[in-house]
Design a protein around this motif. Structure first.
Motif, PDB file in Angstrom:
ATOM      1  N   SER A   9       0.791  -0.908  -0.390  1.00  0.00           N
ATOM      2  CA  SER A   9      -0.199   0.132   0.144  1.00  0.00           C
ATOM      3  C   SER A   9       0.636   0.972  -0.140  1.00  0.00           C
ATOM      4  O   SER A   9       0.438   2.481   0.651  1.00  0.00           O
ATOM      5  CB  SER A   9      -1.019  -0.338   1.440  1.00  0.00           C
ATOM      6  OG  SER A   9       0.012   0.229   2.191  1.00  0.00           O
ATOM      7  N   ASP A  19       0.385 -19.383  -5.718  1.00  0.00           N
ATOM      8  CA  ASP A  19      -0.821 -18.459  -5.734  1.00  0.00           C
ATOM      9  C   ASP A  19      -1.328 -19.064  -6.950  1.00  0.00           C
ATOM     10  O   ASP A  19      -2.745 -18.210  -6.335  1.00  0.00           O
ATOM     11  CB  ASP A  19      -0.013 -17.053  -6.057  1.00  0.00           C
ATOM     12  CG  ASP A  19       1.176 -16.727  -4.926  1.00  0.00           C
ATOM     13  OD1 ASP A  19       0.966 -16.988  -3.902  1.00  0.00           O
ATOM     14  OD2 ASP A  19       1.714 -15.730  -5.249  1.00  0.00           O
ATOM     15  N   SER A  78      -4.166 -21.498  -5.546  1.00  0.00           N
ATOM     16  CA  SER A  78      -5.265 -20.691  -4.652  1.00  0.00           C
ATOM     17  C   SER A  78      -6.722 -20.052  -4.977  1.00  0.00           C
ATOM     18  O   SER A  78      -6.952 -19.788  -5.223  1.00  0.00           O
ATOM     19  CB  SER A  78      -4.581 -19.098  -3.363  1.00  0.00           C
ATOM     20  OG  SER A  78      -5.528 -18.287  -2.801  1.00  0.00           O
ATOM     21  N   TYR A 115     -10.415  -9.591  -6.909  1.00  0.00           N
ATOM     22  CA  TYR A 115     -10.467 -10.028  -5.551  1.00  0.00           C
ATOM     23  C   TYR A 115      -8.562 -10.650  -5.580  1.00  0.00           C
ATOM     24  O   TYR A 115      -8.072 -10.100  -5.012  1.00  0.00           O
ATOM     25  CB  TYR A 115     -10.409 -12.178  -5.783  1.00  0.00           C
ATOM     26  CG  TYR A 115     -10.163 -12.945  -4.597  1.00  0.00           C
ATOM     27  CD1 TYR A 115     -10.653 -12.551  -3.195  1.00  0.00           C
ATOM     28  CD2 TYR A 115      -8.796 -13.486  -4.951  1.00  0.00           C
ATOM     29  CE1 TYR A 115     -10.409 -13.164  -2.030  1.00  0.00           C
ATOM     30  CE2 TYR A 115      -7.705 -13.805  -3.506  1.00  0.00           C
ATOM     31  CZ  TYR A 115      -8.586 -14.352  -2.604  1.00  0.00           C
ATOM     32  OH  TYR A 115      -8.545 -15.345  -1.553  1.00  0.00           O
ATOM     33  N   VAL A 116      -8.117 -10.190  -7.463  1.00  0.00           N
ATOM     34  CA  VAL A 116      -6.517 -10.233  -7.068  1.00  0.00           C
ATOM     35  C   VAL A 116      -6.590  -8.442  -7.132  1.00  0.00           C
ATOM     36  O   VAL A 116      -4.879  -8.308  -6.106  1.00  0.00           O
ATOM     37  CB  VAL A 116      -6.207 -10.431  -8.942  1.00  0.00           C
ATOM     38  CG1 VAL A 116      -4.005  -9.793  -8.292  1.00  0.00           C
ATOM     39  CG2 VAL A 116      -5.946 -12.053  -8.718  1.00  0.00           C
ATOM     40  N   TYR A 158      -5.591  -7.553  -3.234  1.00  0.00           N
ATOM     41  CA  TYR A 158      -4.407  -7.313  -2.200  1.00  0.00           C
ATOM     42  C   TYR A 158      -3.497  -7.083  -2.600  1.00  0.00           C
ATOM     43  O   TYR A 158      -2.045  -6.811  -2.046  1.00  0.00           O
ATOM     44  CB  TYR A 158      -3.939  -9.193  -2.795  1.00  0.00           C
ATOM     45  CG  TYR A 158      -4.611 -10.141  -2.132  1.00  0.00           C
ATOM     46  CD1 TYR A 158      -4.310 -10.878  -0.682  1.00  0.00           C
ATOM     47  CD2 TYR A 158      -6.127 -10.734  -1.985  1.00  0.00           C
ATOM     48  CE1 TYR A 158      -4.665 -12.284  -0.470  1.00  0.00           C
ATOM     49  CE2 TYR A 158      -6.594 -11.361  -0.860  1.00  0.00           C
ATOM     50  CZ  TYR A 158      -5.767 -12.342  -0.234  1.00  0.00           C
ATOM     51  OH  TYR A 158      -6.446 -13.082   0.733  1.00  0.00           O
ATOM     52  N   THR A 159      -3.348  -5.738  -3.730  1.00  0.00           N
ATOM     53  CA  THR A 159      -2.734  -4.692  -3.630  1.00  0.00           C
ATOM     54  C   THR A 159      -2.890  -3.694  -3.620  1.00  0.00           C
ATOM     55  O   THR A 159      -2.545  -2.536  -3.156  1.00  0.00           O
ATOM     56  CB  THR A 159      -2.721  -4.227  -5.136  1.00  0.00           C
ATOM     57  OG1 THR A 159      -3.653  -3.575  -5.761  1.00  0.00           O
ATOM     58  CG2 THR A 159      -1.847  -5.869  -6.269  1.00  0.00           C
ATOM     59  N   TYR A 198      -3.621  -3.395   0.121  1.00  0.00           N
ATOM     60  CA  TYR A 198      -3.435  -2.870   1.772  1.00  0.00           C
ATOM     61  C   TYR A 198      -2.658  -4.084   2.454  1.00  0.00           C
ATOM     62  O   TYR A 198      -1.169  -4.903   1.791  1.00  0.00           O
ATOM     63  CB  TYR A 198      -4.604  -4.553   3.076  1.00  0.00           C
ATOM     64  CG  TYR A 198      -6.242  -4.247   2.208  1.00  0.00           C
ATOM     65  CD1 TYR A 198      -6.530  -2.954   2.515  1.00  0.00           C
ATOM     66  CD2 TYR A 198      -6.066  -4.850   1.089  1.00  0.00           C
ATOM     67  CE1 TYR A 198      -8.115  -2.351   2.567  1.00  0.00           C
ATOM     68  CE2 TYR A 198      -8.449  -4.781   0.573  1.00  0.00           C
ATOM     69  CZ  TYR A 198      -8.318  -3.257   2.012  1.00  0.00           C
ATOM     70  OH  TYR A 198      -9.584  -3.167   1.276  1.00  0.00           O
ATOM     71  N   VAL A 234      -1.396  -8.086   4.080  1.00  0.00           N
ATOM     72  CA  VAL A 234      -0.863  -8.282   2.494  1.00  0.00           C
ATOM     73  C   VAL A 234      -0.015  -8.712   1.501  1.00  0.00           C
ATOM     74  O   VAL A 234       0.081  -7.467   1.405  1.00  0.00           O
ATOM     75  CB  VAL A 234      -2.681  -9.911   2.004  1.00  0.00           C
ATOM     76  CG1 VAL A 234      -3.617  -9.721   3.073  1.00  0.00           C
ATOM     77  CG2 VAL A 234      -3.117  -8.238   0.892  1.00  0.00           C
ATOM     78  N   ARG A 235       0.407  -9.819   0.534  1.00  0.00           N
ATOM     79  CA  ARG A 235       0.786  -9.253  -0.752  1.00  0.00           C
ATOM     80  C   ARG A 235       0.865  -9.736  -2.035  1.00  0.00           C
ATOM     81  O   ARG A 235      -0.133 -10.355  -1.575  1.00  0.00           O
ATOM     82  CB  ARG A 235       2.225  -9.681  -0.561  1.00  0.00           C
ATOM     83  CG  ARG A 235       2.038 -11.567  -0.744  1.00  0.00           C
ATOM     84  CD  ARG A 235       3.540 -12.285  -1.168  1.00  0.00           C
ATOM     85  NE  ARG A 235       3.202 -13.804  -0.505  1.00  0.00           N
ATOM     86  CZ  ARG A 235       3.096 -14.032  -1.924  1.00  0.00           C
ATOM     87  NH1 ARG A 235       2.896 -13.051  -3.190  1.00  0.00           N
ATOM     88  NH2 ARG A 235       2.686 -15.392  -1.913  1.00  0.00           N
ATOM     89  N   PRO A 236       1.375  -9.093  -2.699  1.00  0.00           N
ATOM     90  CA  PRO A 236       0.167  -9.568  -4.495  1.00  0.00           C
ATOM     91  C   PRO A 236       0.400 -10.704  -4.985  1.00  0.00           C
ATOM     92  O   PRO A 236       1.511 -11.140  -4.576  1.00  0.00           O
ATOM     93  CB  PRO A 236       0.769  -8.070  -5.098  1.00  0.00           C
ATOM     94  CG  PRO A 236       1.331  -7.386  -4.107  1.00  0.00           C
ATOM     95  CD  PRO A 236       1.326  -7.316  -3.444  1.00  0.00           C
ATOM     96  N   PHE A 237      -0.627 -11.193  -5.477  1.00  0.00           N
ATOM     97  CA  PHE A 237      -0.279 -12.448  -5.869  1.00  0.00           C
ATOM     98  C   PHE A 237       0.447 -12.687  -7.106  1.00  0.00           C
ATOM     99  O   PHE A 237       0.712 -11.968  -7.979  1.00  0.00           O
ATOM    100  CB  PHE A 237      -1.468 -13.020  -6.449  1.00  0.00           C
ATOM    101  CG  PHE A 237      -2.877 -13.787  -6.021  1.00  0.00           C
ATOM    102  CD1 PHE A 237      -2.561 -14.395  -5.192  1.00  0.00           C
ATOM    103  CD2 PHE A 237      -3.387 -12.907  -5.765  1.00  0.00           C
ATOM    104  CE1 PHE A 237      -3.971 -14.827  -3.520  1.00  0.00           C
ATOM    105  CE2 PHE A 237      -4.493 -13.047  -4.185  1.00  0.00           C
ATOM    106  CZ  PHE A 237      -4.568 -14.156  -3.681  1.00  0.00           C
TER     107      PHE A 237
END
Length: 188
Positions: free
Chosen positions: A13, A84, A87, A119-120, A123-124, A126, A129-132
């Motif tokens: 972030s 990833d 998932s 959804y992907v 994850y970019t 916050y 969490v890390r990006p896929f």
């Protein structure tokens, strides 16, 4: 400005002064450094191809599959980190199953690709969490819409494609794909 993270790569972030998010760029590097995944949309259907890299003699036969069956009419080919990708394949299967139970028919590929891309993309946003670290290609064929092909990047952007490739050579192939599409259309 600086081409290295210098403290701006600690969180997904955090933007650098250039306006870049280094965590997303690192996820795209993981895709570039992995094996190749190709998707081609034809008039009769969609064709997937993946390069299967055997990095160790200890791999069992069929253990590192990169093509997944999402629904009876949807398939998925991946490039990048395989954990990833598994998932995200489970997320896509769950979205397709929920759509069928709520609406009583198969999910259109456009809706599935948008749902998984959201959804992907989440994850970019916050820092917890890390990006896929994978890109994936979704393809389907049904009576109403015919063959369709979508690609989702680690940043969460969904693209509709005729020919697509996820690998370090994607710039060359996407430039070449316009010629292929024209040739394919003239041949058929």
């Amino acid at each position: 400005m600086s081409s290295i993270g210098t403290g701006y790569d600690l969180s997904a972030s955090t933007f650098s002064p250039d306006g870049r998010v280094f965590q997303v760029e690192y996820a795209m590097k993981a895709v570039e450094n992995s094996s190749t995944a190709i998707g081609i949309r034809c008039k009769d259907g969609v064709v997937f191809g993946v390069e299967k890299l055997v990095l160790s003699k200890l791999y069992e036969e069929g253990s590192n599959k990169r093509i997944f069956n999402i629904d009876k009419h949807i398939g998925m080919a991946v490039a990048g980190l395989l954990a990833d990708a598994r998932s995200l394949a489970e997320v896509a299967k769950e979205e397709a199953s929920n759509f069928r139970s709520n609406y009583g028919h198969d999910i259109p590929l456009k809706h599935l690709s948008e749902r998984v891309a959201m959804y992907v993309h989440a994850y970019t946003l916050y820092s917890a969490v890390r990006p896929f670290g994978c890109s994936f290609i979704l393809g389907s064929h049904d009576k109403d819409d015919g063959p369709q092909l979508y690609m989702v990047d680690p940043s969460g952007i969904s693209h509709v494609r005729h020919v697509t490739m996820a690998t370090r050579l994607s710039v060359v192939v996407l430039t070449f794909s316009a010629c292929c599409v024209n040739i394919v259309l003239t041949v058929y």
